[in-house]
Design a protein around this motif. Structure first.
Motif, PDB file in Angstrom:
ATOM      1  N   THR A  74       0.628   3.840  -3.072  1.00  0.00           N
ATOM      2  CA  THR A  74      -0.182   5.042  -2.810  1.00  0.00           C
ATOM      3  C   THR A  74       0.633   6.233  -2.334  1.00  0.00           C
ATOM      4  O   THR A  74       0.158   7.376  -2.431  1.00  0.00           O
ATOM      5  CB  THR A  74      -1.278   4.749  -1.765  1.00  0.00           C
ATOM      6  OG1 THR A  74      -0.663   4.417  -0.508  1.00  0.00           O
ATOM      7  CG2 THR A  74      -2.174   3.609  -2.229  1.00  0.00           C
ATOM      8  N   GLU A  83       0.826  -1.205   0.000  1.00  0.00           N
ATOM      9  CA  GLU A  83       0.000   0.000   0.000  1.00  0.00           C
ATOM     10  C   GLU A  83       0.860   1.254   0.000  1.00  0.00           C
ATOM     11  O   GLU A  83       0.569   2.217  -0.725  1.00  0.00           O
ATOM     12  CB  GLU A  83      -0.933   0.000   1.210  1.00  0.00           C
ATOM     13  CG  GLU A  83      -1.894   1.169   1.227  1.00  0.00           C
ATOM     14  CD  GLU A  83      -2.932   1.069   2.325  1.00  0.00           C
ATOM     15  OE1 GLU A  83      -3.863   1.907   2.328  1.00  0.00           O
ATOM     16  OE2 GLU A  83      -2.815   0.153   3.169  1.00  0.00           O
ATOM     17  N   GLU A 142     -12.705   0.222  -6.631  1.00  0.00           N
ATOM     18  CA  GLU A 142     -12.248   0.783  -5.360  1.00  0.00           C
ATOM     19  C   GLU A 142     -12.002  -0.321  -4.334  1.00  0.00           C
ATOM     20  O   GLU A 142     -10.960  -0.355  -3.682  1.00  0.00           O
ATOM     21  CB  GLU A 142     -13.271   1.794  -4.835  1.00  0.00           C
ATOM     22  CG  GLU A 142     -13.354   3.066  -5.676  1.00  0.00           C
ATOM     23  CD  GLU A 142     -14.219   4.124  -5.022  1.00  0.00           C
ATOM     24  OE1 GLU A 142     -14.590   3.945  -3.835  1.00  0.00           O
ATOM     25  OE2 GLU A 142     -14.519   5.128  -5.687  1.00  0.00           O
ATOM     26  N   GLU A 143     -12.986  -1.202  -4.176  1.00  0.00           N
ATOM     27  CA  GLU A 143     -12.805  -2.321  -3.257  1.00  0.00           C
ATOM     28  C   GLU A 143     -11.679  -3.236  -3.749  1.00  0.00           C
ATOM     29  O   GLU A 143     -10.979  -3.847  -2.939  1.00  0.00           O
ATOM     30  CB  GLU A 143     -14.097  -3.127  -3.145  1.00  0.00           C
ATOM     31  CG  GLU A 143     -15.213  -2.420  -2.415  1.00  0.00           C
ATOM     32  CD  GLU A 143     -16.452  -3.291  -2.370  1.00  0.00           C
ATOM     33  OE1 GLU A 143     -17.279  -3.194  -3.312  1.00  0.00           O
ATOM     34  OE2 GLU A 143     -16.584  -4.072  -1.413  1.00  0.00           O
ATOM     35  N   HIS A 198      -4.307  -4.388  -1.645  1.00  0.00           N
ATOM     36  CA  HIS A 198      -3.477  -3.858  -0.564  1.00  0.00           C
ATOM     37  C   HIS A 198      -3.571  -4.706   0.698  1.00  0.00           C
ATOM     38  O   HIS A 198      -2.752  -4.542   1.616  1.00  0.00           O
ATOM     39  CB  HIS A 198      -3.876  -2.417  -0.254  1.00  0.00           C
ATOM     40  CG  HIS A 198      -3.525  -1.469  -1.349  1.00  0.00           C
ATOM     41  ND1 HIS A 198      -4.142  -0.244  -1.513  1.00  0.00           N
ATOM     42  CD2 HIS A 198      -2.624  -1.566  -2.364  1.00  0.00           C
ATOM     43  CE1 HIS A 198      -3.634   0.364  -2.561  1.00  0.00           C
ATOM     44  NE2 HIS A 198      -2.713  -0.417  -3.101  1.00  0.00           N
ATOM     45  N   HIS A 199      -4.577  -5.597   0.762  1.00  0.00           N
ATOM     46  CA  HIS A 199      -4.651  -6.539   1.893  1.00  0.00           C
ATOM     47  C   HIS A 199      -3.387  -7.384   1.979  1.00  0.00           C
ATOM     48  O   HIS A 199      -2.990  -7.808   3.065  1.00  0.00           O
ATOM     49  CB  HIS A 199      -5.885  -7.445   1.725  1.00  0.00           C
ATOM     50  CG  HIS A 199      -5.944  -8.569   2.702  1.00  0.00           C
ATOM     51  ND1 HIS A 199      -6.305  -8.393   4.026  1.00  0.00           N
ATOM     52  CD2 HIS A 199      -5.665  -9.896   2.561  1.00  0.00           C
ATOM     53  CE1 HIS A 199      -6.263  -9.554   4.648  1.00  0.00           C
ATOM     54  NE2 HIS A 199      -5.883 -10.487   3.796  1.00  0.00           N
ATOM     55  N   ARG A 201      -8.828  -2.393  -5.377  1.00  0.00           N
ATOM     56  CA  ARG A 201      -7.512  -1.885  -4.976  1.00  0.00           C
ATOM     57  C   ARG A 201      -7.260  -2.129  -3.496  1.00  0.00           C
ATOM     58  O   ARG A 201      -6.155  -2.486  -3.069  1.00  0.00           O
ATOM     59  CB  ARG A 201      -7.407  -0.387  -5.294  1.00  0.00           C
ATOM     60  CG  ARG A 201      -7.374  -0.067  -6.761  1.00  0.00           C
ATOM     61  CD  ARG A 201      -6.248  -0.776  -7.494  1.00  0.00           C
ATOM     62  NE  ARG A 201      -4.919  -0.410  -7.008  1.00  0.00           N
ATOM     63  CZ  ARG A 201      -4.218   0.634  -7.433  1.00  0.00           C
ATOM     64  NH1 ARG A 201      -4.727   1.442  -8.339  1.00  0.00           N
ATOM     65  NH2 ARG A 201      -3.021   0.865  -6.956  1.00  0.00           N
ATOM     66  N   GLU A 202      -8.313  -1.932  -2.690  1.00  0.00           N
ATOM     67  CA  GLU A 202      -8.189  -2.192  -1.246  1.00  0.00           C
ATOM     68  C   GLU A 202      -7.905  -3.669  -0.995  1.00  0.00           C
ATOM     69  O   GLU A 202      -7.119  -4.023  -0.100  1.00  0.00           O
ATOM     70  CB  GLU A 202      -9.473  -1.751  -0.540  1.00  0.00           C
ATOM     71  CG  GLU A 202      -9.473  -1.941   0.961  1.00  0.00           C
ATOM     72  CD  GLU A 202     -10.010  -3.299   1.388  1.00  0.00           C
ATOM     73  OE1 GLU A 202      -9.549  -3.818   2.429  1.00  0.00           O
ATOM     74  OE2 GLU A 202     -10.870  -3.848   0.668  1.00  0.00           O
ATOM     75  N   LEU A 203      -8.514  -4.540  -1.798  1.00  0.00           N
ATOM     76  CA  LEU A 203      -8.258  -5.977  -1.643  1.00  0.00           C
ATOM     77  C   LEU A 203      -6.806  -6.301  -1.969  1.00  0.00           C
ATOM     78  O   LEU A 203      -6.160  -7.063  -1.237  1.00  0.00           O
ATOM     79  CB  LEU A 203      -9.183  -6.766  -2.570  1.00  0.00           C
ATOM     80  CG  LEU A 203      -8.954  -8.282  -2.591  1.00  0.00           C
ATOM     81  CD1 LEU A 203      -9.359  -8.904  -1.262  1.00  0.00           C
ATOM     82  CD2 LEU A 203      -9.696  -8.942  -3.748  1.00  0.00           C
TER      83      LEU A 203
END
Length: 344
Positions: free
Chosen positions: A139, A135, A222-223, A229-230, A225-227
Motif C-alpha cells: 500500500t 501492508e 475490500e475485506e 494484510h492480516h 485485501r484487509e484479510l
C-alpha cells in the motif's frame, strides 16, 4: 518453502534442543518389518530421488553412503543394509499436508490487466531483521522504482498463494514462460488468514481450504485485501528459469524436487536429504519411501511433513485435500541411529 494448508490453518543430523514446555523427544529404532508396505514399495524410484541430493549433504558419513548408493544395483538392499528406521516423536500427533507448484498467467511488464508485482530480493533486506510488512509493501509503494519486479500477475490472491507455495511457473503473454523460486522473506512472523477467518466465525476449521479463501476474497474485495494484510509476512523471489521444464521446482537443497517422492520436513529433527518412510492415512492412504528435500515455515515438529504433489491445477486440488494423520519414520545411518537411541 511450502505447506499451503498448514500455513492457512496456522498450523543436518543434529537434533535441536526442545522449546520450553515441549514434550521431550523420543527415539525408537524399528525394524524394516515394522514399516507397513515396505516390501511392496518402488525402492528404485526412491533411490533415484535420493541420488539427486545425497552429494549435497555435508557430514562425511552421508557422502560415503552416497558413494555406496551409486555402486549398488539393489535399492531395497541398500536402504536395509546401511540404515535403520528411527521413529522420532515429540508428543504431537502426525500431520501430513500437501503442496504444489502453481501455474499462473502473467507479464514481464505492468499492463492494465497485470497490476500485481512479484518482487525480487531487495538489497537492503538483512537476514534475521524485520523489513517492511506486507501492508506497507503493498500500500505504501516502498519497493516501487527499484527495478525489483520479476513479473506481474492479474490477481493479488495469486501473488499471496504463490508466496505460500514458494515457487511457481508463469505463462507470459508472448507464449514463453518463466519460473520463480524462493529468494527471501521480510522477517515478519506468518499469521494464518485461514485461522483468522475461523476466528471471525466466517468458517469452521474443517471448511477452510485454498479455494474457499480465494473465493471469499474475490467476493469481498475490500475485506479480502484487509484479510491478506492480516499476514505481515512477505516472500521475495528469484528467477530460476534455468531449471528444465520437465523437472520439479527447487527445494530447500537447491535441487529439483519430485512429485510423490519429495517431502518438506522440519530440518531440526529430520536431516535434509534423508530417506523418510511415511504411512499416511486418509481417503487415499500412502505408504512410501520419500526423500526429505524441502522445508516450510509451518512444518514444525518431528511428526510433521508436507508432500509435494507436482505442478498445476490438478496437483493443487489434490494437495489441497490433504490433511491426514499417520506415522513418519526417518531412515538414519546405522551409527547415527544407535547414537540417538543408545538403549536399543
Amino acid at each position: 518453502m511450502h505447506a499451503l494448508v498448514a500455513m492457512m490453518l496456522g498450523g543436518s543430523l543434529a537434533v535441536a534442543g526442545q522449546t520450553a514446555g515441549a514434550a521431550p523427544l523420543t527415539h525408537e529404532i524399528l525394524s524394516f518389518d515394522d514399516l507397513r508396505g515396505w516390501e511392496t514399495d518402488d525402492h528404485d524410484a526412491a533411490m533415484s530421488v535420493f541420488l539427486e541430493t545425497c552429494r549435497d549433504m555435508d557430514p562425511p558419513q552421508w557422502q560415503a553412503l552416497c558413494n555406496a548408493a551409486v555402486d549398488m544395483d539393489d535399492a531395497k538392499g541398500f536402504f536395509e543394509l546401511f540404515f535403520r528406521p528411527v521413529l522420532i516423536e515429540d508428543g504431537d500427533p502426525m500431520l501430513f499436508t500437501g503442496y504444489f507448484e502453481p501455474e499462473l498467467e502473467g507479464s514481464r511488464e505492468r499492463t492494465e490487466r497485470y497490476q500485481y508485482p512479484i518482487y525480487g530480493v531487495p538489497s537492503e533486506l538483512s537476514s534475521g531483521e524485520q523489513f517492511h510488512s506486507r501492508e506497507e509493501i503493498e500500500t505504501e509503494g516502498v519497493l516501487e522504482g527499484k527495478g525489483l519486479e520479476i513479473a506481474w500477475l492479474d490477481d493479488p490472491v495469486d501473488v499471496f498463494f504463490l508466496q505460500i507455495q514458494g515457487s511457481g511457473r508463469i505463462r507470459l503473454r508472448d507464449g514463453t514462460g518463466l519460473r520463480v523460486g524462493y529468494g527471501g522473506k521480510n522477517g515478519h512472523e506468518y499469521k494464518s488468514i485461514g485461522k483468522e477467518l475461523v476466528r471471525r466465525d466466517v468458517y469452521e476449521p474443517h471448511q477452510v481450504s485454498a479455494e474457499v479463501i480465494r473465493n471469499w476474497v474475490k467476493r469481498n474485495p475490500e475485506e479480502g485485501r484487509e484479510l491478506l494484510h492480516h499476514n505481515p509476512s512477505y516472500v521475495f523471489f528469484r528467477e530460476v528459469s534455468e531449471v528444465p521444464a520437465d523437472k520439479g521446482p527447487l527445494g530447500a537443497m537447491n535441487r529439483s524436487i519430485t512429485a510423490g517422492r519429495s517431502i518438506a520436513v522440519d530440518p531440526s529433527h529430520t536431516p535434509l536429504g534423508a530417506p523418510v518412510w511415511i504411512e499416511k492415512a486418509g481417503v487415499e492412504p500412502m505408504r512410501r519411501l520419500m526423500i526429505a528435500q524441502d522445508t516450510g515455515s509451518a512444518i514444525k515438529g518431528s511428526q510433521r511433513a508436507d508432500i509435494f504433489y507436482g505442478t498445476g491445477d490438478d496437483a493443487g486440488r489434490e494437495a489441497g485435500r490433504i490433511r491426514d494423520q499417520g506415522r513418519m519414520v526417518v531412515l538414519m545411518p546405522i551409527q547415527r541411529a544407535f547414537a540417538l537411541a543408545p538403549g536399543f
